[in-house]
Enzyme design. Structure first.
Site, PDB file in Angstrom:
ATOM      1  N   ASP A  30     -31.693  63.950  77.814  1.00 19.92           N
ATOM      2  CA  ASP A  30     -31.119  65.282  77.586  1.00 19.92           C
ATOM      3  C   ASP A  30     -29.830  65.318  78.397  1.00 19.92           C
ATOM      4  OD1 ASP A  30     -30.383  67.942  77.472  1.00 19.92           O
ATOM      5  OD2 ASP A  30     -32.392  68.723  77.842  1.00 19.92           O
ATOM      6  N   SER A  56     -13.980  66.955  67.066  1.00 20.17           N
ATOM      7  CA  SER A  56     -14.100  67.628  65.778  1.00 20.17           C
ATOM      8  C   SER A  56     -12.738  68.186  65.410  1.00 20.17           C
ATOM      9  CB  SER A  56     -15.120  68.771  65.883  1.00 20.17           C
ATOM     10  OG  SER A  56     -15.059  69.632  64.762  1.00 20.17           O
ATOM     11  N   TYR A  70     -18.709  76.413  70.261  1.00 12.77           N
ATOM     12  CA  TYR A  70     -18.482  75.077  69.706  1.00 12.77           C
ATOM     13  C   TYR A  70     -17.017  74.647  69.818  1.00 12.77           C
ATOM     14  CZ  TYR A  70     -18.589  71.136  66.477  1.00 12.77           C
ATOM     15  OH  TYR A  70     -18.470  69.881  65.917  1.00 12.77           O
ATOM     16  N   LYS A 108     -15.151  71.590  72.057  1.00 10.30           N
ATOM     17  CA  LYS A 108     -14.440  70.460  71.458  1.00 10.30           C
ATOM     18  C   LYS A 108     -12.978  70.392  71.903  1.00 10.30           C
ATOM     19  CE  LYS A 108     -17.920  68.737  69.224  1.00 10.30           C
ATOM     20  NZ  LYS A 108     -18.500  67.432  69.634  1.00 10.30           N
TER      21      LYS A 108
END
Length: 306
Positions: A82, A163, A175, A179
């Site tokens: 993890d 991304s 998100y 990135k």
């Protein structure tokens, strides 16, 4: 004009030839990949195993590890990790060090990532932002720092999964900030490692069909957030907002979704095996034709289109 044209063609042919040059004697080299339960990491582990790399495939779940082990060679080793757990990362790094010994680690592919809840910023609280940043950015940095001595020993490669959302924020949530952070870390790391012969690459996929981009799950998470919103915010957006937003996202997904994920793994492979890997890989038709060009346009055009 003819000389200029011939010069451009000559440079292009030279670049293509240079791009195809491969590193020799890579069979048996060690490669560590995070996030191998599904998606890009899972396919990469299988592909690199078949090509003769000695793969360490980290998985989040025992089920993911067992399923991967069942369809790969005995040379591939799985490990539970993890990336949010610093102690777990240190233990895995120590285990990898014992396995590779003086040879070092040729490749590190930082692939583990999550989408996290998305939605307008005033729908979200800090925890909605925290988890994707912890996994996609802090976890990636933590794994890299712990594996870096082994990579330097082998003068190897680091491949970071970013991304198109790391160049253009097209939805609210953690998100895209995570990135953007990966892009910044990747650039500074690439320059820091030049003197040591370590190559650092960044892959920017568009929208690909993986568990990460499951539109039904994304909209379900958004619906849960919508249902918990204070009444005044719901009134500001209007009751029809959620349905209209869902319809637009579904339309965008159908237009942009790349169903074949193998081009992303091919970019990983090129980054690990090319004599001259690229600093950035933009992959996916939507990324090349829409997101990447749009990210370079003035903000007024980006805002209008989005």
């Amino acid at each position: 004009y003819m000389l200029l044209f011939l010069g451009i063609v000559s440079l292009w042919l030279h670049w293509r030839a240079r791009d195809r040059m491969k590193v020799t004697n890579l069979t048996g080299k060690y490669v560590f990949i995070t996030g191998c339960d599904t998606g890009f990491g899972n396919m990469a582990a299988k592909v690199f195993d078949k090509k003769g790399f000695r793969v360490f495939a980290s998985c989040l779940t025992e089920t993911g590890a067992k399923e991967l082990q069942a369809v790969t060679s005995k040379q591939l080793q799985t490990v539970l990790l993890d990336v949010r757990d610093s102690d777990s990362i240190k233990k895995v790094a120590a285990w990898v060090k014992a396995e590779v010994q003086s040879e070092g680690l040729w490749g590190l592919v930082n692939n583990a990532g999550i989408m996290g809840p998305s939605g307008p910023t005033d729908w979200l609280d800090i925890e909605h932002f925290r988890e994707p940043i912890e996994v996609n950015l802090i976890g990636l940095i933590n794994v890299t720092i712990n594996m870096l001595p082994l990579i330097k020993k082998a003068k190897g490669r680091i491949v970071n999964m970013s991304s198109v959302a790391g160049c253009l924020a097209f939805s609210g949530g953690g998100y895209s900030p995570s990135k953007f952070g990966v892009e910044g870390f990747n650039d500074s790391l690439r320059r820091d490692m030049k003197a040591f012969g370590v190559k650092v690459c960044c892959i920017r996929p568009g929208l690909f069909k993986t568990a990460l981009s499951n539109q039904a799950r994304i909209m379900k998470e958004k619906e849960v957030i919508w249902n918990k919103l204070p009444l005044d915010i719901k009134k500001q957006y209007g009751e029809e907002y959620f349905q209209k937003d869902a319809a637009q996202k579904e339309k965008l997904s159908k237009m942009c979704l790349n169903k074949d994920i193998s081009p992303v793994v091919q970019c990983m492979e090129h980054a690990l095996t090319s004599l001259h890997p690229r600093a950035h890989y933009v992959v996916g038709q939507d990324a090349k034709l829409f997101w990447n060009p749009l990210s370079r346009m003035p903000a007024v055009i980006q805002d209008f289109l989005l």
